[in-house]
Scaffold this motif. Sequence first.
Motif, short mmCIF file in Angstrom:
data_model
loop_
_atom_site.label_atom_id
_atom_site.label_comp_id
_atom_site.label_asym_id
_atom_site.label_seq_id
_atom_site.Cartn_x
_atom_site.Cartn_y
_atom_site.Cartn_z
N CYS A 69 0.86 -1.03 0.06
CA CYS A 69 -0.06 0.18 0.39
C CYS A 69 1.06 1.17 0.15
N LEU B 223 -3.74 -7.81 2.97
CA LEU B 223 -4.76 -7.26 2.72
C LEU B 223 -5.92 -8.14 2.03
N CYS C 65 -8.18 -4.03 -2.02
CA CYS C 65 -7.19 -3.00 -2.28
C CYS C 65 -7.78 -2.52 -3.66
N GLY D 161 -4.41 0.08 -0.10
CA GLY D 161 -5.08 -1.00 0.71
C GLY D 161 -6.51 -0.61 1.38
#
Length: 198
Positions: A119, A129, A132, A153
């Motif tokens: 991210c 994650l 995203c 993210g």
Amino acid sequence: MQDNQSTSSLSIDIPKVFYSDLTGALMNKCISCECDLLKAGIPYIIEKALKPYKGYTSYSTIFEYAMCMPCADKFKSLISAHSMKNITQYFMQNFDPKNTRRNLSSDGNIDVANWLSRCMVKDTSITELSECQIYGQCNGDQMLLGHFPYMVGGAALDDVIDLLSAETLDDLNRFKNEFVDGPSEFQDLLQSGPKVFL
């Protein structure tokens, strides 16, 4: 996903992850004005919202679209001054541009998968994650390099949503309802299951 061009290049062939997962081809129409992006000779952006599984080994696409820069500029003008100020401050405080390009391969070639592996705001690995969004700027069949491409993210996206005014949220919801939720092809994407990233 390795491209055989040096980091000094200004553009590369659009990586497969930025192709349409619905058609398997390059995105060729602006979601707003429907101009032909591959012939128009104007920059455009691609945005894809993904649910990754085991990093980028595979993923499901929540939505995807391409939008020419003139339409993107019109859309950006819908964001209230208050919201824009909040967003600008947030990125100034949380974004370190030096982090975004540290994942270039040691031989100087461009590995876009590495650029999208963390991210850009929170530096969280894709492997951590559950959702995203990835962004790229393109012209024709080329992806322009510089600030793009990048990944944000879910936690950072939530932070940004919290900074928006009610007016801006209403405008974003109208956009989502008109362009993202509306066309049946986006529902088809959700039904199509995981795609392989690499």
